[in-house]
Design an enzyme around this catalytic site. Structure first.
Site, PDB file in Angstrom:
ATOM      1  N   ASP A 214       0.859  -1.200   0.000  1.00 50.48           N
ATOM      2  CA  ASP A 214       0.000   0.000   0.000  1.00 50.48           C
ATOM      3  C   ASP A 214       0.889   1.243   0.000  1.00 50.48           C
ATOM      4  OD1 ASP A 214      -2.436   1.337  -0.021  1.00 50.48           O
ATOM      5  OD2 ASP A 214      -2.578   1.414   2.152  1.00 50.48           O
TER       6      ASP A 214
ATOM      7  N   ASN B 135       1.567   6.983   2.994  1.00 53.91           N
ATOM      8  CA  ASN B 135       2.289   6.032   3.847  1.00 53.91           C
ATOM      9  C   ASN B 135       3.802   6.230   3.770  1.00 53.91           C
ATOM     10  OD1 ASN B 135       0.132   4.705   5.011  1.00 53.91           O
ATOM     11  ND2 ASN B 135      -0.047   3.200   3.368  1.00 53.91           N
TER      12      ASN B 135
ATOM     13  N   ASP C 197       3.206   1.954   8.027  1.00 48.33           N
ATOM     14  CA  ASP C 197       1.974   1.199   7.822  1.00 48.33           C
ATOM     15  C   ASP C 197       2.133   0.038   6.835  1.00 48.33           C
ATOM     16  OD1 ASP C 197      -0.577   0.316   8.007  1.00 48.33           O
ATOM     17  OD2 ASP C 197      -1.520   2.065   7.077  1.00 48.33           O
TER      18      ASP C 197
END
Length: 335
Positions: free
Chosen positions: A210, A215, A227
């Site tokens: 992701d 992030n 994360d």
């Protein structure tokens, strides 16, 4: 279309995660808090900045109950710790005196992370793009060394087939849009599925999963990756395409700079560029289902009031229809 009704506040698992419980959880893990607590912008999990007596604050992530097993979370933690050992700047969970990084308090599993102060990367500078590419290349160089056993693999089934089935079975989509949604998603899944058939497990490795700019924290000229909640086995281009934005020419120019830095550490498989629009399509389908699955969490209607309206679903159908055309476009190139 399902009415905008949510689970009563008292029925949701996170309801019992009060500030007192959060502080007690940190203390049970050996931290002496100063009672300062600030909720951070997170929806899948609950994340807080916690003040610590005589030390820097920490970040506590309380995992959504029922989503991951302990072993799946531990693989996330171990991968991040492995990257830290290689001096790659990531936010890895802190370990307690007994070496544990996953803690439990009441019904909640949680982890504690260092608090990293940084800003979102400015990707308008070519040098920043190259630096970003170098560090992602280092992450992937480490990621290929072994494989996840429990985290799962990015797939058309997980990202589109199952989400589609859920949306169609739960009456979220307005009746007048269901035929169009069914037809378009069926075509997309068939086309993307045919493309993914040419990729096997040997093409997949451990990735962040992701890696969008939200992030990544930019500090002292270096990207710090946070994360790893969606870390999994997947194609490395999954950690590249979300960094690109703008029209085709802009994305092409950004890609060249990122891959120039990336190839300093790890050879980017150019063929995977054919997956970019397919991965974007999978993310669009999955995101709508993610919101629907979480709609009983009171935090979601408050934070996403535009979801589950007629306007949202008509725009969503239009967006996935446009992806049919996008799949016909020539992929980005490295030359």
């Amino acid at each position: 279309m399902r009415e905008n009704k949510t689970m009563p506040e008292s029925s949701h698992p996170y309801t019992s995660l009060t500030p007192d419980v959060v502080l007690a959880a940190l203390e049970s893990a050996g931290y002496e808090t100063d009672a300062r607590i600030m909720a951070l912008n997170s929806y899948e999990n609950r994340v807080y900045q916690i003040g610590i007596e005589g030390a820097k604050p920490v970040i506590a992530k309380f995992y959504r109950p029922g989503r991951w097993t302990d072993m799946q979370i531990q693989e996330e933690h171990d991968f991040a710790a492995e990257l830290v050992d290689l001096e790659i700047p990531v936010a890895a969970p802190l370990r307690s005196a007994n070496g544990s990084s996953l803690h439990c308090h009441m019904e909640f599993r949680f982890a504690v992370f260092p608090c990293i102060a940084g800003r979102q990367p400015d990707m308008d500078f070519q040098d920043n793009l190259k630096v970003m590419g170098r560090y992602i290349g280092r992450v992937h160089l480490a990621g290929v060394e072994t494989r996840f056993q429990k985290r799962g693999t990015l797939s058309v089934n997980n990202m589109a087939v199952t989400p589609r089935e859920y949306l169609l079975s739960e009456d979220f989509i307005p009746p007048e849009l269901i035929p169009a949604y069914e037809s378009i998603t069926a075509q997309l899944i068939d086309r993307i599925g045919q493309l993914f058939k040419s990729y096997t497990n040997q093409h997949y490795q451990r990735i962040h999963g992701d890696c969008h700019l939200g992030n990544v924290l930019w500090l002292d000229g270096v990207p710090h990756f946070v994360d790893f909640d969606d870390t999994q086995m997947g194609p490395v281009v999954q950690d590249i395409w979300m960094l690109l934005s703008g029209d085709r020419d802009q994305m092409q120019a950004q890609l060249l700079q990122v891959i120039t830095g990336y190839n300093d550490f790890y050879r980017f498989p150019e063929r995977q560029l054919e997956l970019v629009e397919s991965l974007r399509t999978l993310r669009i389908i999955h995101y709508a289902a993610w919101l629907a699955r979480r709609w009983q969490d009171p935090a979601f209607p408050r934070s996403f009031p535009w979801f589950n309206t007629g306007r949202y679903w008509s725009d969503h159908v239009l967006e996935i229809r446009e992806q049919l055309a996008a799949l016909d476009e020539e992929p980005l190139r490295l030359y």
